[in-house]
Design a protein around this motif. Structure first.
Motif, PDB file in Angstrom:
ATOM      1  N   GLY A 146      15.280   4.583  -9.678  1.00  0.00           N
ATOM      2  CA  GLY A 146      15.449   5.087 -10.914  1.00  0.00           C
ATOM      3  C   GLY A 146      14.349   4.903 -11.900  1.00  0.00           C
ATOM      4  N   PRO A 147      13.730   4.998 -12.645  1.00  0.00           N
ATOM      5  CA  PRO A 147      12.735   4.351 -13.278  1.00  0.00           C
ATOM      6  C   PRO A 147      12.742   3.892 -14.275  1.00  0.00           C
ATOM      7  CG  PRO A 147      13.851   6.224 -15.050  1.00  0.00           C
ATOM      8  CD  PRO A 147      14.151   6.112 -13.192  1.00  0.00           C
ATOM      9  N   GLU A 148      13.067   2.695 -14.100  1.00  0.00           N
ATOM     10  CA  GLU A 148      13.104   1.500 -14.871  1.00  0.00           C
ATOM     11  C   GLU A 148      12.743   0.080 -13.143  1.00  0.00           C
ATOM     12  OE1 GLU A 148      17.897   1.970 -12.658  1.00  0.00           O
ATOM     13  OE2 GLU A 148      16.406   2.970 -14.070  1.00  0.00           O
ATOM     14  N   VAL A 149      12.204   0.760 -12.394  1.00  0.00           N
ATOM     15  CA  VAL A 149      11.507   0.262 -11.644  1.00  0.00           C
ATOM     16  C   VAL A 149      10.066   0.197 -11.332  1.00  0.00           C
ATOM     17  CG1 VAL A 149      13.600  -0.251  -9.673  1.00  0.00           C
ATOM     18  CG2 VAL A 149      11.335   1.661  -9.429  1.00  0.00           C
ATOM     19  N   LEU A 150       9.081   1.039 -12.703  1.00  0.00           N
ATOM     20  CA  LEU A 150       8.358   1.249 -12.722  1.00  0.00           C
ATOM     21  C   LEU A 150       7.819   0.252 -14.357  1.00  0.00           C
ATOM     22  CD1 LEU A 150       7.578   5.438 -12.510  1.00  0.00           C
ATOM     23  CD2 LEU A 150       7.152   3.437 -10.772  1.00  0.00           C
ATOM     24  N   GLY A 204       2.921   2.551 -14.554  1.00  0.00           N
ATOM     25  CA  GLY A 204       2.843   3.479 -13.391  1.00  0.00           C
ATOM     26  C   GLY A 204       3.249   2.936 -12.001  1.00  0.00           C
ATOM     27  N   SER A 205       2.613   1.092 -11.991  1.00  0.00           N
ATOM     28  CA  SER A 205       2.824   0.896 -10.811  1.00  0.00           C
ATOM     29  C   SER A 205       4.591   0.280 -10.379  1.00  0.00           C
ATOM     30  CB  SER A 205       1.967  -0.017 -10.680  1.00  0.00           C
ATOM     31  OG  SER A 205       2.322  -1.121 -11.246  1.00  0.00           O
ATOM     32  N   LEU A 206       4.863   0.004  -9.305  1.00  0.00           N
ATOM     33  CA  LEU A 206       6.542  -0.876  -9.333  1.00  0.00           C
ATOM     34  C   LEU A 206       6.431  -2.338  -9.282  1.00  0.00           C
ATOM     35  CD1 LEU A 206       8.179  -0.376  -6.926  1.00  0.00           C
ATOM     36  CD2 LEU A 206       7.618  -1.555  -5.079  1.00  0.00           C
ATOM     37  N   ARG A 246       7.807  -5.249  -8.943  1.00  0.00           N
ATOM     38  CA  ARG A 246       8.365  -5.674  -8.360  1.00  0.00           C
ATOM     39  C   ARG A 246       9.605  -6.641  -8.208  1.00  0.00           C
ATOM     40  NH1 ARG A 246       5.781  -4.651  -3.903  1.00  0.00           N
ATOM     41  NH2 ARG A 246       4.200  -3.387  -3.424  1.00  0.00           N
ATOM     42  N   PRO A 247       9.555  -7.339  -9.268  1.00  0.00           N
ATOM     43  CA  PRO A 247      10.375  -8.406 -10.008  1.00  0.00           C
ATOM     44  C   PRO A 247      11.547  -7.195 -10.141  1.00  0.00           C
ATOM     45  CG  PRO A 247       8.474  -9.077 -11.147  1.00  0.00           C
ATOM     46  CD  PRO A 247       8.072  -7.379 -10.384  1.00  0.00           C
ATOM     47  N   ALA A 248      11.869  -6.235 -11.097  1.00  0.00           N
ATOM     48  CA  ALA A 248      12.283  -5.349 -11.365  1.00  0.00           C
ATOM     49  C   ALA A 248      13.073  -5.288 -10.058  1.00  0.00           C
ATOM     50  CB  ALA A 248      11.940  -4.839 -12.904  1.00  0.00           C
ATOM     51  N   LEU A 249      12.342  -4.954  -9.229  1.00  0.00           N
ATOM     52  CA  LEU A 249      12.880  -3.902  -7.511  1.00  0.00           C
ATOM     53  C   LEU A 249      13.783  -5.221  -6.838  1.00  0.00           C
ATOM     54  CD1 LEU A 249      13.591  -1.977  -6.080  1.00  0.00           C
ATOM     55  CD2 LEU A 249      11.406  -2.052  -4.591  1.00  0.00           C
ATOM     56  N   GLY A 250      13.069  -6.282  -6.770  1.00  0.00           N
ATOM     57  CA  GLY A 250      13.589  -7.425  -6.502  1.00  0.00           C
ATOM     58  C   GLY A 250      15.158  -8.164  -6.949  1.00  0.00           C
ATOM     59  N   ALA A 251      15.211  -7.809  -8.297  1.00  0.00           N
ATOM     60  CA  ALA A 251      16.668  -8.289  -8.209  1.00  0.00           C
ATOM     61  C   ALA A 251      17.719  -7.448  -8.260  1.00  0.00           C
ATOM     62  CB  ALA A 251      16.012  -8.092 -10.198  1.00  0.00           C
ATOM     63  N   ILE A 252      17.081  -6.291  -8.311  1.00  0.00           N
ATOM     64  CA  ILE A 252      18.115  -5.233  -7.374  1.00  0.00           C
ATOM     65  C   ILE A 252      18.644  -5.591  -5.573  1.00  0.00           C
ATOM     66  CG2 ILE A 252      18.686  -3.020  -6.944  1.00  0.00           C
ATOM     67  CD1 ILE A 252      16.933  -2.227  -9.755  1.00  0.00           C
ATOM     68  N   VAL A 253      17.113  -5.778  -5.304  1.00  0.00           N
ATOM     69  CA  VAL A 253      17.830  -5.245  -3.820  1.00  0.00           C
ATOM     70  C   VAL A 253      17.813  -7.056  -3.072  1.00  0.00           C
ATOM     71  CG1 VAL A 253      16.099  -3.328  -3.600  1.00  0.00           C
ATOM     72  CG2 VAL A 253      15.001  -5.943  -2.970  1.00  0.00           C
ATOM     73  N   GLU A 291       0.714  -1.735   0.071  1.00  0.00           N
ATOM     74  CA  GLU A 291       0.131   0.246   0.066  1.00  0.00           C
ATOM     75  C   GLU A 291       1.152   1.329  -0.096  1.00  0.00           C
ATOM     76  OE1 GLU A 291      -3.126  -0.173   3.199  1.00  0.00           O
ATOM     77  OE2 GLU A 291      -3.480  -1.336   2.285  1.00  0.00           O
ATOM     78  N   VAL A 292       2.049   1.231   0.915  1.00  0.00           N
ATOM     79  CA  VAL A 292       2.380   2.565   0.965  1.00  0.00           C
ATOM     80  C   VAL A 292       3.686   2.888  -0.676  1.00  0.00           C
ATOM     81  CG1 VAL A 292       3.028   2.268   3.469  1.00  0.00           C
ATOM     82  CG2 VAL A 292       5.140   1.186   2.028  1.00  0.00           C
ATOM     83  N   VAL A 293       4.092   1.646  -1.352  1.00  0.00           N
ATOM     84  CA  VAL A 293       4.245   2.310  -2.973  1.00  0.00           C
ATOM     85  C   VAL A 293       3.393   2.251  -4.094  1.00  0.00           C
ATOM     86  CG1 VAL A 293       6.532   1.389  -1.499  1.00  0.00           C
ATOM     87  CG2 VAL A 293       5.080  -0.581  -2.538  1.00  0.00           C
ATOM     88  N   ALA A 294       1.914   2.273  -3.765  1.00  0.00           N
ATOM     89  CA  ALA A 294       1.331   1.974  -4.013  1.00  0.00           C
ATOM     90  C   ALA A 294       1.060   3.693  -5.500  1.00  0.00           C
ATOM     91  CB  ALA A 294      -0.181   2.410  -4.149  1.00  0.00           C
ATOM     92  N   PRO A 295       1.140   3.549  -6.917  1.00  0.00           N
ATOM     93  CA  PRO A 295       0.684   5.185  -7.527  1.00  0.00           C
ATOM     94  C   PRO A 295       0.116   6.300  -6.416  1.00  0.00           C
ATOM     95  CG  PRO A 295       0.513   3.465  -8.877  1.00  0.00           C
ATOM     96  CD  PRO A 295       0.375   2.297  -7.177  1.00  0.00           C
ATOM     97  N   GLY A 296       0.817   7.111  -6.617  1.00  0.00           N
ATOM     98  CA  GLY A 296       0.335   8.634  -6.299  1.00  0.00           C
ATOM     99  C   GLY A 296       1.084   9.045  -4.416  1.00  0.00           C
ATOM    100  N   THR A 297       1.931   7.311  -4.261  1.00  0.00           N
ATOM    101  CA  THR A 297       2.047   7.556  -3.204  1.00  0.00           C
ATOM    102  C   THR A 297       3.612   8.276  -2.861  1.00  0.00           C
ATOM    103  OG1 THR A 297       3.032   5.641  -2.726  1.00  0.00           O
ATOM    104  CG2 THR A 297       0.992   5.632  -1.743  1.00  0.00           C
ATOM    105  N   GLU A 298       3.817   8.982  -1.358  1.00  0.00           N
ATOM    106  CA  GLU A 298       5.123   9.493  -1.111  1.00  0.00           C
ATOM    107  C   GLU A 298       6.136   8.151  -1.887  1.00  0.00           C
ATOM    108  OE1 GLU A 298       6.305   9.937   2.664  1.00  0.00           O
ATOM    109  OE2 GLU A 298       3.861  10.775   3.353  1.00  0.00           O
ATOM    110  N   GLY A 299       5.610   6.730  -0.854  1.00  0.00           N
ATOM    111  CA  GLY A 299       6.469   6.090  -1.000  1.00  0.00           C
ATOM    112  C   GLY A 299       7.059   5.600  -2.313  1.00  0.00           C
TER     113      GLY A 299
END
Length: 200
Positions: A54-58, A62-64, A66-73, A37-45
């Motif tokens: 970077g925008p490559e995690v979108l 316009g939503s997050l 998650r697989p792209a971000l997961g691969a990084i972290v 919820e805290v990283v849903a579209p339109g949130t400060e998160g």
């Protein structure tokens, strides 16, 4: 109010235990759901995550992504810490809001995947750990969730060890076996929680 921390390694079955506790009457504060919820579209998160990674995690909508971000972290501990520094305070704030609305007699089950890793055990009246052997976790992640073995092992390695989780447990629910063996254990744990809540 009895505040319970519920945790377990990925693939241990914590979400099913949380679901059962909620069906018995617990107020469930689900950190994973809140983290989404805290990283849903339109949130400060989400804005903060994009500023950091970077925008490559979108995703295209316009939503997050998650697989792209997961691969990084999951491949880089420093990047994972950077993500946690953004998300964890937001989750903590929202979780506190939900707890404030619970009745004085409530049993509040806080579903916290990284309870052990973040040293949060002392924040709860009791800690319940859902335990499964690493081989069982790996099998479930590959067979049931469709992860590659390498991805599953990386995610398991990013979490606390089984021994570290068990060291903070007040109650342990063994979920190494079939699903039908789980419910009686969860019901017994719920009785223990209810007794403890009655004495508060």
């Amino acid at each position: 109010m009895l505040s319970v921390g519920l945790t377990g390694g990925i693939g241990a079955g914590k979400s099913e235990v949380a679901r059962l506790f909620a069906s018995y009457g617990a107020v469930l504060v689900d950190s994973d759901r809140i983290a989404r919820e805290v990283v849903a579209p339109g949130t400060e998160g989400l804005a903060a995550v994009v500023a950091e990674f970077g925008p490559e995690v979108l995703a295209a909508d316009g939503s997050l992504d998650r697989p792209a971000l997961g691969a990084i972290v999951f491949a880089d501990e420093d990047r994972r810490k950077a993500l946690n520094a953004i998300v964890h305070p937001l989750v903590g704030r929202r979780s506190a809001e939900l707890r404030q609305h619970a009745a004085p007699s409530a049993i509040v089950v806080n579903d916290v995947p990284l309870l052990t890793e973040n040293g949060l055990a002392a924040a709860y009246d009791l800690v319940v750990v859902v335990d499964a052997a690493p081989d069982t976790q790996l099998d479930r992640l590959v067979r049931l969730r469709g992860m590659s073995e390498d991805d599953a092992r990386a995610r398991m390695a990013a979490q606390a060890t089984r021994e570290q989780r068990l060291a903070v447990a007040d109650l342990v629910i063994d979920n190494d076996g079939p699903l039908e063996a789980l419910e009686p254990q969860v019901r017994a744990a719920w009785r223990t929680l209810a007794e403890r809540a009655g004495g508060c």
